[in-house]
Design an enzyme around this catalytic site. Structure first.
Site, PDB file in Angstrom:
ATOM      1  N   GLU A  60       0.762  -1.256   0.172  1.00  0.00           N
ATOM      2  CA  GLU A  60      -0.067   0.203   0.087  1.00  0.00           C
ATOM      3  C   GLU A  60       0.691   1.257   0.087  1.00  0.00           C
ATOM      4  O   GLU A  60       0.388   2.323  -0.395  1.00  0.00           O
ATOM      5  CB  GLU A  60      -0.915   0.150   1.016  1.00  0.00           C
ATOM      6  CG  GLU A  60      -1.906  -1.021   1.052  1.00  0.00           C
ATOM      7  CD  GLU A  60      -3.269  -0.773  -0.081  1.00  0.00           C
ATOM      8  OE1 GLU A  60      -3.517   0.242  -0.062  1.00  0.00           O
ATOM      9  OE2 GLU A  60      -3.297  -1.802  -0.552  1.00  0.00           O
ATOM     10  N   SER A  63     -48.479 -26.717  40.184  1.00  0.00           N
ATOM     11  CA  SER A  63     -47.960 -27.162  41.334  1.00  0.00           C
ATOM     12  C   SER A  63     -46.777 -26.980  41.599  1.00  0.00           C
ATOM     13  O   SER A  63     -45.865 -27.317  42.638  1.00  0.00           O
ATOM     14  CB  SER A  63     -48.090 -28.927  41.406  1.00  0.00           C
ATOM     15  OG  SER A  63     -49.375 -29.291  41.318  1.00  0.00           O
TER      16      SER A  63
END
Length: 749
Positions: free
Chosen positions: A189, A462
């Protein structure tokens, strides 16, 4: 009178040539332009410098699972540890040349653990071996020599928590980045990066010439600093004004900041791909997005691919266009070889490597939306600056990936042959520490949506009964497990309606003891017991066990006609399972900033709500419920393991529940339909099979409870429920508090 003589000629005015006027005008224009340019540069300098020196990015919060702790005696197999290492993306390599690798030999696993920062500080790289025996871990040795009592693995990164408009990135420091990444990046780059001043005229001329020769744009002249300026501050418009701005910002950045600072920023900023609607920025995240491992462990071919993607992440997307990506990668590898960043052997080996990518979106170790939903809700309640959520904080949770995967598998497997409208929720809790280890919010566990584990409030049936019986057993002078309750028809007013509670089998048994009434889940004796205790006592019991909101109690609530979420049920049972010690259930263990400084740590406050004696008596009955009572299928399915638990079925079979525990884990299961229509399943036929399936897959440890002080086994009359001598006929042997046994014991007449 004028002194000028009559007829005298006026002085001649000298006229400037046109070119002098032009120069003068241009000079003034230049001064104005220079002034404006200097003013703009000052403005730009202040803006850019301030932004670059501060927090440059919104960085998502990183959410981690629990850290797997290893110690001698831990019930863990070699295959389970290998599975954990695979989840962490460790590579199996007998040579053990670097962190992130492991090897297996007979009854040993040797691990080269990565360095990581945890709640209590930095854990450096470490090489240790774990030796197994038939029951689990036998010993741990560092570098094959020093024997230690504890080691742990780094926690799995499971999620990046993004805000709606937030980019995804994972920050890396320059010193963490392998030299091949830095050198390869500059090679491709910007080879003159450390020598130019932010803008390179020679690079611009070179690119211009290359483009003229090719007849099209084949090369860019931007320096790495200019690319950084464009990505951070400008749009992608190809205009002269944008290029001028780019150059000026690059000059400012280069003047104000060091080259290393700029290179680090570039490594964290650059765009490397798209994860659906979310942009992937930076080499740290790019490494995970494509290879699911940290940047420090990338191979040369993987580094070359990432660098090659910079030219066009969409065009060279290796998942969509693998041939293009390989061609580009190989070009970068050739440049690396030609400039001596790779030797011949490394170059040839890298060329031979195929693309080895993780599936898109799976770069994090797992996606558990229901659990993460609970984490996010908890984070909103924690007292710290919520703006820090976009500053790269680390959130450490109690998630156990193995438990979570097993819970999801259980729900998926058990519901696949059921009504397609049937839904489920499941929570797995380390009840001794009140840590939520797994959470399933529906049968489609991989998708975010309505989280039934947290938000579905359903009648619990329950499941409420142990609350009532515990309140009774907490009054030892009044009730014991042998106390007689009346199982006879009952009619009363509840919720402005006449109500005649029935037992499940529609029969009445006459006098029954409290122990049998609970283990067999008898309704009528339970209602009578609840009425004896009084509704305020039941409300207080729910509060003590951890219900943090008021519920409207009426007689039908004694059989579970109240609506709670699976999370709230788990909280009640956590206190019951944990010897009566309440602690708020949590998913979040700690929060730190990027550097490991602690922002929050769970306090771990505990409150003793019931005596160990009354809890022991309750556990005795709940164990019997899984062996001979309503949950006896559990004993048949896992006969070598002792559990305690309770089934629950709401009216008209709309909800099926089971909540139970072994020595360290509590699991709560709910089944039902979102439209609240009947499902035709009881707690034992619906939810209990999921509980069984989970522990079959995950493994269980038998529940062990020792008689606490002031509790011993006592003989009771089966007829009257009073303590009697063991020599009497028709007796029951049950644990009881010593306060019940002060008198001289005789037999019933």
């Amino acid at each position: 009178m004028s002194t000028r003589s009559k007829g005298a000629r006026a002085p001649k005015v000298k006229v400037r040539p046109w070119w002098q006027k032009l120069l003068f005008t241009l000079g003034k224009l230049a001064l104005v332009m220079s002034f404006l340019l200097v003013t703009y540069l000052i403005y730009l300098d202040g803006k850019v410098t301030r932004a670059f020196a501060g927090q440059k990015w919104q960085v998502p919060a990183q959410i981690y699972a629990r850290s797997l702790e290893l110690f001698p005696g831990k019930a863990l197999t070699s295959s389970q540890l290998q599975a954990e290492l695979e989840q962490l993306q460790y590579q199996r390599n007998p040579a053990m040349t670097a962190a992130g690798q492991y090897s297996v030999s007979r009854n040993h696993i040797t691990i080269y653990r990565r360095a990581f920062t945890y709640i209590d500080g930095v854990e450096p790289e470490a090489l240790f071996s774990v030796e197994f025996n038939s029951s689990g871990i036998n010993r741990i040795r560092y570098r094959q020599q020093q024997e230690v009592n504890f080691a742990r693995l780094e926690p799995q990164l499971i999620e990046h928590m993004l805000s709606p408009h937030q980019e995804d990135r994972e920050l890396v420091r320059l010193e963490q980045v392998p030299s091949l990444v830095k050198e390869g990046l500059l090679l491709v780059e910007d080879r003159d990066f450390y020598h130019h001043r932010g803008v390179s005229p020679l690079s611009v001329l070179r690119a211009l010439w290359a483009n003229i020769v090719a007849g099209r744009t084949v090369q860019g002249g931007s320096t790495l600093t200019q690319q950084l300026a464009k990505n951070m501050y400008l749009s992608s418009d190809r205009t002269l004004l944008r290029k001028i701005n780019e150059a000026m910002i690059a000059l400012i950045l280069d003047y104000r900041f060091s080259k290393d600072h700029l290179l680090e920023a570039y490594l964290n900023e650059i765009f490397l791909g798209q994860n659906h609607a979310t942009a992937v920025h930076g080499f740290g995240l790019g490494s995970r997005f494509y290879f699911a491992k940290p940047i420090t462990e990338l191979r040369p071919d993987e580094i070359a691919l990432l660098i090659g993607l910079l030219k066009g992440p969409s065009y060279y997307d290796p998942r969509r266009y693998p041939e293009r990506a390989i061609t580009r990668r190989d070009l970068v590898l050739r440049l690396m070889f030609e400039h001596h960043l790779l030797d011949g052997e490394q170059y040839q080996q890298a060329l031979a490597e195929p693309l080895q990518l993780v599936p898109r979106g799976q770069y994090l170790n797992a996606r558990f939306p229901a659990y993460l939903d609970a984490v996010k809700k908890e984070l909103r309640q924690i007292n710290f600056d919520q703006q820090l959520l976009s500053s790269g904080i680390k959130v450490f949770t109690f998630l156990d990936p193995k438990a979570q995967q097993q819970a999801e598998l259980t729900v998926r497997r058990q519901l696949q042959s059921q009504d397609e409208q049937l839904q489920a929720a499941m929570l797995v809790v380390n009840y001794q520490q009140a840590e939520i280890q797994a959470l399933v919010g529906g049968k489609e566990s991989g998708f975010a949506g309505f989280n039934r584990a947290l938000d579905a409030r359903r009648q619990i049936g329950s499941i409420i009964k142990p609350v009532i019986y515990l309140e009774a057993l907490n009054q030892p002078g009044r009730f014991s497990l042998a106390s007689i309750l009346d199982d006879q028809p009952l009619s009363l007013r509840s919720n402005n309606e006449d109500w005649q509670p029935q037992n499940f089998d529609k029969t009445f048994r006459g006098p029954v003891n409290l122990f049998t009434a609970l283990t067999d889940s008898l309704n009528v004796p339970t209602v009578r017991l609840g009425l004896q205790l009084g509704m305020p006592a039941i409300s207080d019991g729910l509060r003590k066990l951890g219900l943090n909101r008021r519920v409207n109690l009426h007689p039908a609530a004694l059989l579970g006609a109240i609506e709670l979420s699976p999370l709230e049920v788990s909280q009640l049972y956590q206190t019951m399972a944990n010897d009566g010690v309440y602690q708020t259930l949590a998913t979040v263990q700690a929060v730190t900033d990027q550097d490991g400084h602690r922002l929050y740590h769970r306090s771990g406050q505990r409150y003793s709500r019931y005596s160990p004696q009354s809890i022991y008596l309750l556990h005795h009955a709940l164990i019997a419920a899984t062996q001979t009572g309503t949950a006896k299928a559990l004993q048949h399915a896992l006969p070598m393991t002792t559990f305690a638990g309770k089934t629950g079925t709401s009216s008209d079979y709309r909800d099926s529940w089971f909540s139970g525990f072994d020595q360290q884990t509590l699991v709560t299961v709910w089944l039902g339909r979102d439209d609240n229509k009947p499902i035709g399943l009881t707690g034992s036929s619906g939810a209990l099979p999921l509980f069984i399936d989970y522990f079959r897959g995950q493994g269980a440890q038998s529940l062990i409870r020792y008689l606490p002080d002031q509790v011993r086994i006592q003989a009771f009359s089966a007829i009257s429920g009073t303590p009697v001598a063991e020599t009497c006929a028709n007796i029951l042997l049950l644990p009881a508090m010593s306060v019940e046994m002060q008198q001289q014991l005789t037999c019933d007449d």
